[in-house]
Design a protein around this motif. Structure first.
Motif, short mmCIF file in Angstrom:
data_model
loop_
_atom_site.label_atom_id
_atom_site.label_comp_id
_atom_site.label_asym_id
_atom_site.label_seq_id
_atom_site.Cartn_x
_atom_site.Cartn_y
_atom_site.Cartn_z
N UNK A 145 0.82 -1.22 0.00
CA UNK A 145 0.00 0.00 0.00
C UNK A 145 0.85 1.26 0.00
N UNK A 146 1.92 1.27 -0.78
CA UNK A 146 2.83 2.42 -0.81
C UNK A 146 2.85 3.15 -2.14
N UNK A 147 1.96 2.80 -3.07
CA UNK A 147 1.94 3.47 -4.36
C UNK A 147 0.67 4.31 -4.50
N UNK A 148 0.79 5.64 -4.49
CA UNK A 148 -0.40 6.47 -4.65
C UNK A 148 -1.06 6.29 -6.01
N UNK A 149 -0.26 6.00 -7.03
CA UNK A 149 -0.82 5.80 -8.38
C UNK A 149 -1.73 4.57 -8.41
N UNK A 150 -1.22 3.45 -7.88
CA UNK A 150 -2.01 2.22 -7.86
C UNK A 150 -3.22 2.38 -6.95
N UNK A 168 -13.57 3.88 -0.04
CA UNK A 168 -13.30 4.77 1.10
C UNK A 168 -12.20 4.20 1.99
N UNK A 169 -12.18 2.88 2.17
CA UNK A 169 -11.13 2.24 2.97
C UNK A 169 -9.75 2.49 2.36
N UNK A 170 -9.66 2.36 1.03
CA UNK A 170 -8.38 2.60 0.36
C UNK A 170 -8.00 4.08 0.48
N UNK A 171 -8.99 4.97 0.34
CA UNK A 171 -8.73 6.40 0.50
C UNK A 171 -8.17 6.70 1.89
N UNK A 172 -8.76 6.09 2.91
CA UNK A 172 -8.30 6.31 4.29
C UNK A 172 -6.85 5.88 4.46
N UNK A 173 -6.51 4.74 3.87
CA UNK A 173 -5.11 4.26 3.92
C UNK A 173 -4.19 5.23 3.20
N UNK A 174 -4.66 5.75 2.07
CA UNK A 174 -3.83 6.69 1.30
C UNK A 174 -3.62 7.99 2.06
N UNK A 177 -0.95 7.22 4.52
CA UNK A 177 0.36 6.95 3.91
C UNK A 177 0.93 8.18 3.22
N UNK A 178 0.06 8.99 2.62
CA UNK A 178 0.54 10.10 1.78
C UNK A 178 -0.10 11.43 2.19
N UNK A 179 0.20 11.93 3.38
CA UNK A 179 -0.38 13.22 3.80
C UNK A 179 0.08 14.39 2.94
N UNK A 180 1.16 14.18 2.18
CA UNK A 180 1.69 15.25 1.32
C UNK A 180 0.87 15.43 0.04
N UNK A 181 -0.16 14.59 -0.16
CA UNK A 181 -1.01 14.71 -1.33
C UNK A 181 -2.43 15.10 -0.92
N UNK A 182 -2.64 16.35 -0.48
CA UNK A 182 -3.99 16.74 -0.02
C UNK A 182 -5.03 16.74 -1.13
#
Length: 198
Positions: A145-150, A168-174, A177-182
């Motif tokens: 779960x470390x690829x924002x593209x995937x 929504x679950x995947x969004x929550x993980x993202x 994992x990626x707070x720098x992508x608001x």
């Protein structure tokens, strides 16, 4: 070390370990291959040709590897070959050929996330969101779960299937994992919530 071929001398001291088995030097952007049908050499030659924008020559070299009998000894080289050639076919919209190569790659290595990602792209092109989501889910989990593209592609395909809770679950993980992508919150999460409410 000096290797001689047809009265041409080439020093291999400056070459990296990954390309020691072959010697590639620029003389009118041509390469001399010292070992015939040696898979690491052929793959290295293909990559060098890509770097020189000789895509047709590179593709032909990759096709040559694909036609050789599979060997576990060169499993990594075969995998890279399948992926490079598949990517080339996707760029040229030859999705059936790309899919065949991805399947071959996954036959030998079910944990190849790049093959699953490309399979997802192929399924998306063929308007098959269920299969696309399955492929992206495999790639997402294999990459831990470390690829924002995937992750984004997985969310979009879940939404196409009306699987809003999973999206929504995947969004929550993202978000975690990626707070720098608001912008993901605006573009993905809000869409999921709106779809869920409609």
């Amino acid at each position: 070390e000096i290797i001689q071929k047809d009265k041409v001398s080439v020093s291999t001291n400056s070459l990296s370990a990954s390309i020691k088995p072959y010697v590639c030097f620029s003389v009118r952007q041509e390469c001399i291959l010292l070992l015939q049908d040696y898979i690491p050499a052929l793959l290295g030659m293909s990559i060098a040709l890509m770097a020189e924008n000789s895509t047709n020559k590179a593709r032909n070299m990759l096709k040559r590897i694909v036609k050789l009998p599979y060997s576990q000894q060169y499993s990594e080289e075969f995998e890279k070959t399948f992926l490079l050639l598949s990517e080339s076919y996707i760029q040229r919209e030859k999705f059936d050929l790309a899919q065949e190569l991805c399947k071959r790659c996954l036959d030998y290595n079910k944990a190849c996330f790049r093959a699953w990602k490309m399979m997802g792209e192929i399924m998306e092109h063929d308007s098959m969101p269920k299969k696309a989501a399955e492929c992206y889910k495999n790639a997402w989990e294999l990459q831990k779960m470390t690829s924002p593209t995937v992750g984004s592609k997985l969310v979009l395909n879940y939404m196409k299937r009306q699987h809003h809770i999973e999206a929504i679950d995947v969004c929550a993980t993202m978000f975690e994992q990626f707070p720098e992508y608001p912008e993901m919150k605006e573009e993905l999460f809000k869409k999921c919530i709106q779809s869920l409410r409609s």
